[in-house]
Design a protein around this motif. Structure first.
Motif, PDB file in Angstrom:
ATOM      1  N   LEU A   1       0.808  -1.224   0.000  1.00  0.00           N
ATOM      2  CA  LEU A   1       0.000   0.000   0.000  1.00  0.00           C
ATOM      3  C   LEU A   1       0.840   1.273   0.000  1.00  0.00           C
ATOM      4  O   LEU A   1       0.329   2.364   0.237  1.00  0.00           O
ATOM      5  CB  LEU A   1      -1.004   0.022   1.159  1.00  0.00           C
ATOM      6  N   GLU A   2       2.130   1.113  -0.257  1.00  0.00           N
ATOM      7  CA  GLU A   2       2.984   2.289  -0.373  1.00  0.00           C
ATOM      8  C   GLU A   2       2.518   3.087  -1.589  1.00  0.00           C
ATOM      9  O   GLU A   2       2.272   2.536  -2.649  1.00  0.00           O
ATOM     10  CB  GLU A   2       4.440   1.852  -0.578  1.00  0.00           C
ATOM     11  N   ARG A   3       2.366   4.414  -1.411  1.00  0.00           N
ATOM     12  CA  ARG A   3       1.819   5.228  -2.487  1.00  0.00           C
ATOM     13  C   ARG A   3       2.804   6.306  -2.946  1.00  0.00           C
ATOM     14  O   ARG A   3       3.504   6.905  -2.128  1.00  0.00           O
ATOM     15  CB  ARG A   3       0.523   5.902  -2.021  1.00  0.00           C
ATOM     16  N   SER A   4       2.864   6.523  -4.246  1.00  0.00           N
ATOM     17  CA  SER A   4       3.761   7.547  -4.786  1.00  0.00           C
ATOM     18  C   SER A   4       3.154   8.921  -4.543  1.00  0.00           C
ATOM     19  O   SER A   4       1.952   9.041  -4.347  1.00  0.00           O
ATOM     20  CB  SER A   4       3.920   7.351  -6.291  1.00  0.00           C
ATOM     21  N   PRO A   5       3.985   9.983  -4.581  1.00  0.00           N
ATOM     22  CA  PRO A   5       3.397  11.319  -4.578  1.00  0.00           C
ATOM     23  C   PRO A   5       2.550  11.492  -5.843  1.00  0.00           C
ATOM     24  O   PRO A   5       2.661  10.712  -6.779  1.00  0.00           O
ATOM     25  CB  PRO A   5       4.598  12.251  -4.620  1.00  0.00           C
TER      26      PRO A   5
ATOM     27  N   TYR B   1       2.268   6.672 -19.920  1.00  0.00           N
ATOM     28  CA  TYR B   1       3.677   7.006 -19.808  1.00  0.00           C
ATOM     29  C   TYR B   1       4.050   7.300 -18.353  1.00  0.00           C
ATOM     30  O   TYR B   1       5.053   6.795 -17.837  1.00  0.00           O
ATOM     31  CB  TYR B   1       3.988   8.228 -20.686  1.00  0.00           C
ATOM     32  N   GLU B   2       3.222   8.100 -17.686  1.00  0.00           N
ATOM     33  CA  GLU B   2       3.476   8.450 -16.288  1.00  0.00           C
ATOM     34  C   GLU B   2       3.456   7.220 -15.390  1.00  0.00           C
ATOM     35  O   GLU B   2       4.263   7.088 -14.483  1.00  0.00           O
ATOM     36  CB  GLU B   2       2.431   9.449 -15.775  1.00  0.00           C
ATOM     37  N   PHE B   3       2.505   6.327 -15.634  1.00  0.00           N
ATOM     38  CA  PHE B   3       2.417   5.114 -14.832  1.00  0.00           C
ATOM     39  C   PHE B   3       3.743   4.350 -14.914  1.00  0.00           C
ATOM     40  O   PHE B   3       4.330   3.983 -13.900  1.00  0.00           O
ATOM     41  CB  PHE B   3       1.258   4.240 -15.311  1.00  0.00           C
ATOM     42  N   GLU B   4       4.226   4.149 -16.132  1.00  0.00           N
ATOM     43  CA  GLU B   4       5.476   3.412 -16.320  1.00  0.00           C
ATOM     44  C   GLU B   4       6.650   4.143 -15.659  1.00  0.00           C
ATOM     45  O   GLU B   4       7.506   3.529 -15.031  1.00  0.00           O
ATOM     46  CB  GLU B   4       5.770   3.210 -17.810  1.00  0.00           C
ATOM     47  N   ARG B   5       6.673   5.461 -15.817  1.00  0.00           N
ATOM     48  CA  ARG B   5       7.778   6.237 -15.270  1.00  0.00           C
ATOM     49  C   ARG B   5       7.800   6.153 -13.735  1.00  0.00           C
ATOM     50  O   ARG B   5       8.830   5.857 -13.131  1.00  0.00           O
ATOM     51  CB  ARG B   5       7.644   7.704 -15.708  1.00  0.00           C
ATOM     52  N   ILE B   6       6.622   6.375 -13.124  1.00  0.00           N
ATOM     53  CA  ILE B   6       6.567   6.355 -11.662  1.00  0.00           C
ATOM     54  C   ILE B   6       6.857   4.943 -11.139  1.00  0.00           C
ATOM     55  O   ILE B   6       7.583   4.754 -10.166  1.00  0.00           O
ATOM     56  CB  ILE B   6       5.195   6.860 -11.146  1.00  0.00           C
ATOM     57  N   LYS B   7       6.301   3.958 -11.850  1.00  0.00           N
ATOM     58  CA  LYS B   7       6.508   2.570 -11.412  1.00  0.00           C
ATOM     59  C   LYS B   7       8.003   2.230 -11.381  1.00  0.00           C
ATOM     60  O   LYS B   7       8.489   1.668 -10.407  1.00  0.00           O
ATOM     61  CB  LYS B   7       5.778   1.622 -12.366  1.00  0.00           C
ATOM     62  N   SER B   8       8.703   2.616 -12.435  1.00  0.00           N
ATOM     63  CA  SER B   8      10.107   2.211 -12.466  1.00  0.00           C
ATOM     64  C   SER B   8      10.909   2.959 -11.406  1.00  0.00           C
ATOM     65  O   SER B   8      11.838   2.417 -10.822  1.00  0.00           O
ATOM     66  CB  SER B   8      10.697   2.373 -13.870  1.00  0.00           C
ATOM     67  N   LEU B   9      10.519   4.221 -11.103  1.00  0.00           N
ATOM     68  CA  LEU B   9      11.195   4.938 -10.014  1.00  0.00           C
ATOM     69  C   LEU B   9      10.928   4.243  -8.677  1.00  0.00           C
ATOM     70  O   LEU B   9      11.826   4.071  -7.848  1.00  0.00           O
ATOM     71  CB  LEU B   9      10.719   6.393  -9.940  1.00  0.00           C
ATOM     72  N   MET B  10       9.682   3.826  -8.493  1.00  0.00           N
ATOM     73  CA  MET B  10       9.320   3.148  -7.242  1.00  0.00           C
ATOM     74  C   MET B  10      10.104   1.854  -7.092  1.00  0.00           C
ATOM     75  O   MET B  10      10.595   1.517  -6.016  1.00  0.00           O
ATOM     76  CB  MET B  10       7.822   2.831  -7.222  1.00  0.00           C
TER      77      MET B  10
ATOM     78  N   GLY C   1      13.453   2.332  -6.065  1.00  0.00           N
ATOM     79  CA  GLY C   1      13.534   2.971  -4.755  1.00  0.00           C
ATOM     80  C   GLY C   1      13.981   4.418  -4.836  1.00  0.00           C
ATOM     81  O   GLY C   1      14.500   4.985  -3.881  1.00  0.00           O
ATOM     82  N   GLU C   2      13.787   5.047  -6.002  1.00  0.00           N
ATOM     83  CA  GLU C   2      14.216   6.447  -6.146  1.00  0.00           C
ATOM     84  C   GLU C   2      13.116   7.406  -5.721  1.00  0.00           C
ATOM     85  O   GLU C   2      11.937   7.059  -5.690  1.00  0.00           O
ATOM     86  CB  GLU C   2      14.611   6.717  -7.605  1.00  0.00           C
TER      87      GLU C   2
END
Ligand code: ADP
Ligand code: MG
Ligand code: ZN
Length: 485
Positions: A213-217, A236-245, A248-249
């Motif tokens: 349940l960890e959530r991105s900003p 595009y945003e989904f993929e970008r945020i997912k890969s950052l998550m 662990g960035e």
């Protein structure tokens, strides 16, 4: 797109230009698309000292209509506020909007996702003015060598619609936008032309890990101006945020823009805080009071909405949900269909002809039904001829196309081209004989039990008669003959 591990949360902020003849606080024309820059401006919309705004009643009317159609609660009391910021396209130095007391709240829109209907809640709907437009030297269209400003859009009336974060995929976001556009068009509140800037959206997205349940900003993608890019930018945003998550960035809470060149989103700025805008009540406008009678009157004047129409079409005309949906896709098309049915009650035949034949012609020539040569009478004439076995459905298709292109009447076309259906049994008998003679193998097959060859032989007769033979009669003659062979 669907991920087992991550869930998506999306909320949209949509700006829709209201279809009024003049701007929100002055009498300048609001129809500024394609206009010479800075040709529809005055002291009020360019914020000259001492100029005072006067609210356009048409704006209130259209905003309330939109609010009704979106199932919102309409606030009797609303008010205007100043949102202060500096930018060259905003000569007043502030935008007049409704921040503290919007005209409407708590609505929803039902969107069809696959076979399911989903309610997406609308948090608020408020009235505001648009800002001007900057043209930069990098712009290859204007080829400007420096930045220019066009203030024509200053004071164009907008409604802003803010959804709750109920949207769970980029596809849902697109479907929501499309449905919203259809409704606003239906009630004549907004043209819905995204490519002309009459409808734009900012999309907010965050994603969360379904296990932890960890959530991105939350990230906001600004100024999306096509249905395709609503979906694309969010994917595009989904993929970008997912890969950052996953790496662990750190993910910034920020505002991004869709970049056509890189086909991705790029950072624009970190998100501004509410206090940055120093909102305060607009002192030059009184509060806006809309009483119940006013709202009731507009409710009664509002035309039937697409969802209601689809249900009524199914009920009244006994057509499928799919057909009813296609026919209701635009008000003009729905009206056209109903005009036809009034003249001739074979609603199924008429609906099929519109959906299968007429719509593809309209799409091919990129025109609307009221701009075409086909009047309800034209379609009804052709439908009747089919029902009276005067022409086949295939010929009907070509007659419609010819009438569409030339504006000639169906009767005229049929006479000219000799397209009348052939029912003459003696004549058809002779053609059938010839076809049977030329296809001995088909006869053999029939004797072996392959009944399907009848269809093949009918096809051959149709070819011989260039589609003019009455297929029912031909089929009967062929079966009789094969049985007695
Ligand atoms: P702000 O005032 O910062 O613009 P709002 O609370 O007004 O934020 O919300 C703006 C939009 O963002 C709304 O459409 C809302 O549904 C959406 N939103 C809010 N929280 C989230 C979230 N966690 N993820 C995605 N969208 C969100
Ligand atoms: Mg906001
Ligand atoms: Zn003006």
């Amino acid at each position: 797109m669907i991920s087992d591990k991550y869930g998506i949360t999306i909320g949209l902020e949509i700006h829709a230009q209201l279809l009024t003849s003049t701007k929100i606080f002055c009498s300048c024309s609001a129809d500024v698309f394609d206009m010479e820059p800075n040709s529809s401006i005055c002291p009020v919309c360019t914020g000259q000292p001492g100029a005072l705004p006067v609210l356009n009643e048409e704006v209130v009317k259209k905003a309330v209509m939109a609010a009704i159609a979106l199932n919102c609660k309409i606030n009797k009391y609303s008010r205007f506020d100043r949102k202060n910021y500096f930018y060259p396209d905003l000569p007043k130095g502030y935008q007049i909007t409704q921040y503290f007391y919007p005209i409407a709240e708590n609505g929803y829109l039902t969107v069809k996702i696959g076979d399911e209907s989903k309610k997406i809640r609308i948090r608020r709907l408020h009235i505001e003015e648009d800002a001007g437009k900057m043209l930069h030297s990098a712009d290859t269209i204007t080829e400007a060598t420096h930045s220019l400003v066009d203030l024509n859009r200053c004071g164009i009336p907008l409604i802003e619609i803010v959804t709750e974060p109920d949207i769970e995929s980029p596809l849902e976001a697109r479907l929501f936008m499309e449905k919203l556009r259809d409704i606003l068009r239906y009630i004549d509140v907004c043209s819905g032309d995204m490519e002309k800037g009459a409808l734009r959206c900012d999309a907010n997205i965050s994603i969360y890990n379904k296990n932890t349940l960890e959530r991105s900003p939350r990230v906001e993608v600004k100024n999306i101006n096509s249905f395709k890019f609503v979906e694309k930018a969010l994917e595009y945003e989904f993929e970008r945020i997912k890969s950052l998550m996953e790496k662990g960035e750190k993910i910034e809470q920020e505002t991004r823009g869709w970049d056509f060149n890189s086909r991705g989103t790029v950072a624009m700025r970190s998100k501004e805080e509410e206090s940055d805008y120093r909102y305060f009540p607009e002192p030059d406008l009184p509060p806006l009071i809309v009483n119940n009678e006013y709202v009731e009157q507009l409710k009664n004047s509002l035309s039937e909405l697409p969802d209601e129409k689809i249900k009524r079409f199914q009920r009244e005309y006994k057509i499928s949900e799919y057909d009813a949906t296609v026919l209701s896709s635009s008000k003009k098309l729905a009206d056209f269909f109903e005009e036809c049915v009034k003249l001739y009650n074979n609603s199924k035949r008429l609906s099929n002809m519109i959906i299968n034949d007429l719509l593809s012609l309209l799409n091919e020539f990129n025109i609307e039904i009221d701009e075409s040569n086909i009047k309800p009478e034209t379609l009804v004439d052709i439908a009747k001829m089919v029902d009276n076995s005067k022409i086949s459905t295939n010929i009907a298709k070509s007659v419609l196309e010819e009438a569409f292109k030339t504006g000639k009447s169906p009767t005229e076309i049929i006479k000219e081209k000799g397209l009348e259906q052939i029912d003459d049994e003696e004549f058809l008998n002779s053609i059938v004989d010839k076809v049977i003679r030329l296809n001995p193998k088909a006869v053999e097959d029939y004797k072996k039990g392959k009944k399907g060859v009848v269809g093949f032989l009918v096809g051959m007769v149709m070819r011989e008669t260039r589609g003019k033979a009455n297929p029912k009669v031909v089929s009967r003659i062929i079966e009789d003959k094969l049985k007695t062979e």
